[in-house]
Write a protein that holds these residues in place. Sequence first.
Motif, PDB file in Angstrom:
ATOM      1  N   ALA A  30      25.304  -4.842  -2.234  1.00  0.00           N
ATOM      2  CA  ALA A  30      24.856  -5.992  -1.449  1.00  0.00           C
ATOM      3  C   ALA A  30      23.432  -5.774  -0.950  1.00  0.00           C
ATOM      4  CB  ALA A  30      25.804  -6.221  -0.272  1.00  0.00           C
ATOM      5  N   LYS A  31      23.112  -4.549  -0.551  1.00  0.00           N
ATOM      6  CA  LYS A  31      21.748  -4.248  -0.096  1.00  0.00           C
ATOM      7  C   LYS A  31      20.753  -4.329  -1.254  1.00  0.00           C
ATOM      8  CE  LYS A  31      23.180  -3.654   3.986  1.00  0.00           C
ATOM      9  NZ  LYS A  31      23.145  -4.789   4.874  1.00  0.00           N
ATOM     10  N   LEU A  32      21.176  -3.921  -2.435  1.00  0.00           N
ATOM     11  CA  LEU A  32      20.329  -4.037  -3.617  1.00  0.00           C
ATOM     12  C   LEU A  32      20.073  -5.507  -3.948  1.00  0.00           C
ATOM     13  CD1 LEU A  32      18.912  -2.523  -5.936  1.00  0.00           C
ATOM     14  CD2 LEU A  32      21.040  -2.755  -7.211  1.00  0.00           C
ATOM     15  N   ARG A  33      21.113  -6.323  -3.880  1.00  0.00           N
ATOM     16  CA  ARG A  33      20.955  -7.758  -4.139  1.00  0.00           C
ATOM     17  C   ARG A  33      20.058  -8.405  -3.086  1.00  0.00           C
ATOM     18  NH1 ARG A  33      25.174 -12.699  -4.035  1.00  0.00           N
ATOM     19  NH2 ARG A  33      23.797 -14.184  -5.032  1.00  0.00           N
ATOM     20  N   LEU A  34      20.183  -7.987  -1.829  1.00  0.00           N
ATOM     21  CA  LEU A  34      19.338  -8.508  -0.763  1.00  0.00           C
ATOM     22  C   LEU A  34      17.875  -8.180  -1.030  1.00  0.00           C
ATOM     23  CD1 LEU A  34      18.970  -9.821   2.036  1.00  0.00           C
ATOM     24  CD2 LEU A  34      19.356  -7.538   3.014  1.00  0.00           C
ATOM     25  N   GLY A  35      17.594  -6.959  -1.422  1.00  0.00           N
ATOM     26  CA  GLY A  35      16.222  -6.576  -1.746  1.00  0.00           C
ATOM     27  C   GLY A  35      15.665  -7.373  -2.911  1.00  0.00           C
ATOM     28  N   TRP A  36      16.474  -7.563  -3.937  1.00  0.00           N
ATOM     29  CA  TRP A  36      16.065  -8.352  -5.099  1.00  0.00           C
ATOM     30  C   TRP A  36      15.789  -9.797  -4.682  1.00  0.00           C
ATOM     31  CZ3 TRP A  36      14.176  -7.594  -9.675  1.00  0.00           C
ATOM     32  CH2 TRP A  36      14.226  -8.585 -10.626  1.00  0.00           C
ATOM     33  N   PHE A  37      16.650 -10.364  -3.839  1.00  0.00           N
ATOM     34  CA  PHE A  37      16.466 -11.725  -3.364  1.00  0.00           C
ATOM     35  C   PHE A  37      15.165 -11.866  -2.578  1.00  0.00           C
ATOM     36  CE2 PHE A  37      16.807 -14.791   0.090  1.00  0.00           C
ATOM     37  CZ  PHE A  37      16.964 -15.958  -0.643  1.00  0.00           C
ATOM     38  N   VAL A  38      14.893 -10.926  -1.674  1.00  0.00           N
ATOM     39  CA  VAL A  38      13.671 -10.990  -0.867  1.00  0.00           C
ATOM     40  C   VAL A  38      12.440 -10.916  -1.768  1.00  0.00           C
ATOM     41  CG1 VAL A  38      12.291  -9.779   0.872  1.00  0.00           C
ATOM     42  CG2 VAL A  38      14.734 -10.127   1.239  1.00  0.00           C
ATOM     43  N   LEU A  39      12.452 -10.060  -2.761  1.00  0.00           N
ATOM     44  CA  LEU A  39      11.322  -9.935  -3.683  1.00  0.00           C
ATOM     45  C   LEU A  39      11.069 -11.246  -4.427  1.00  0.00           C
ATOM     46  CD1 LEU A  39       9.221  -8.129  -5.131  1.00  0.00           C
ATOM     47  CD2 LEU A  39      10.999  -7.688  -6.827  1.00  0.00           C
ATOM     48  N   ILE A  40      12.098 -11.814  -5.012  1.00  0.00           N
ATOM     49  CA  ILE A  40      11.943 -13.050  -5.780  1.00  0.00           C
ATOM     50  C   ILE A  40      11.579 -14.218  -4.865  1.00  0.00           C
ATOM     51  CG2 ILE A  40      13.121 -14.702  -7.288  1.00  0.00           C
ATOM     52  CD1 ILE A  40      12.417 -11.977  -8.593  1.00  0.00           C
ATOM     53  N   ALA A  41      12.233 -14.321  -3.711  1.00  0.00           N
ATOM     54  CA  ALA A  41      11.943 -15.419  -2.784  1.00  0.00           C
ATOM     55  C   ALA A  41      10.515 -15.336  -2.259  1.00  0.00           C
ATOM     56  CB  ALA A  41      12.937 -15.402  -1.625  1.00  0.00           C
ATOM     57  N   ALA A  42      10.043 -14.136  -1.979  1.00  0.00           N
ATOM     58  CA  ALA A  42       8.671 -13.974  -1.485  1.00  0.00           C
ATOM     59  C   ALA A  42       7.668 -14.384  -2.558  1.00  0.00           C
ATOM     60  CB  ALA A  42       8.435 -12.533  -1.057  1.00  0.00           C
ATOM     61  N   LEU A  43       7.935 -14.050  -3.791  1.00  0.00           N
ATOM     62  CA  LEU A  43       7.032 -14.456  -4.873  1.00  0.00           C
ATOM     63  C   LEU A  43       7.034 -15.974  -5.060  1.00  0.00           C
ATOM     64  CD1 LEU A  43       7.719 -11.680  -7.523  1.00  0.00           C
ATOM     65  CD2 LEU A  43       5.645 -12.013  -6.159  1.00  0.00           C
ATOM     66  N   ARG A  44       8.198 -16.594  -4.959  1.00  0.00           N
ATOM     67  CA  ARG A  44       8.283 -18.052  -5.141  1.00  0.00           C
ATOM     68  C   ARG A  44       7.665 -18.808  -3.974  1.00  0.00           C
ATOM     69  NH1 ARG A  44      13.769 -20.237  -7.567  1.00  0.00           N
ATOM     70  NH2 ARG A  44      12.453 -22.060  -7.378  1.00  0.00           N
ATOM     71  N   ASP A  45       7.805 -18.280  -2.754  1.00  0.00           N
ATOM     72  CA  ASP A  45       7.333 -18.978  -1.557  1.00  0.00           C
ATOM     73  C   ASP A  45       5.917 -18.584  -1.156  1.00  0.00           C
ATOM     74  OD1 ASP A  45       9.838 -20.048  -1.537  1.00  0.00           O
ATOM     75  OD2 ASP A  45      10.529 -19.018   0.265  1.00  0.00           O
ATOM     76  N   TRP A  46       5.266 -17.759  -1.930  1.00  0.00           N
ATOM     77  CA  TRP A  46       3.959 -17.204  -1.587  1.00  0.00           C
ATOM     78  C   TRP A  46       2.945 -18.285  -1.231  1.00  0.00           C
ATOM     79  CZ3 TRP A  46      -0.230 -16.099  -5.486  1.00  0.00           C
ATOM     80  CH2 TRP A  46      -1.292 -15.434  -4.896  1.00  0.00           C
ATOM     81  N   ARG A  47       2.890 -19.343  -2.001  1.00  0.00           N
ATOM     82  CA  ARG A  47       1.876 -20.380  -1.797  1.00  0.00           C
ATOM     83  C   ARG A  47       2.329 -21.522  -0.892  1.00  0.00           C
ATOM     84  NH1 ARG A  47      -1.999 -21.570  -6.505  1.00  0.00           N
ATOM     85  NH2 ARG A  47      -2.804 -19.483  -6.833  1.00  0.00           N
ATOM     86  N   LEU A  48       3.562 -21.520  -0.447  1.00  0.00           N
ATOM     87  CA  LEU A  48       4.075 -22.600   0.390  1.00  0.00           C
ATOM     88  C   LEU A  48       3.607 -22.420   1.838  1.00  0.00           C
ATOM     89  CD1 LEU A  48       7.785 -22.843  -0.816  1.00  0.00           C
ATOM     90  CD2 LEU A  48       5.886 -24.343  -1.403  1.00  0.00           C
TER      91      LEU A  48
END
Length: 54
Positions: A30-48
């Motif tokens: 679950a912690k690994l999935r959380l880290g993966w989610f934060v990485l992808i979400a941060a990249l997608r939301d970078w310009r918002l």
Amino acid sequence: MSQPAVHRWIKTECGRAKYADLAQRPGPLAKLRLGWFVLIAALRDWRLPDQSDG
């Protein structure tokens, strides 16, 4: 009340809700999935723009 530091990178309300859900789950996978989610979400939301209340 201050916001979690991760709200600086995850800017959408749905992303923040998903983060809260994943952060409550126990276990190493679950912690690994959380880290993966934060990485992808941060990249997608970078310009918002930030959607904070206030």
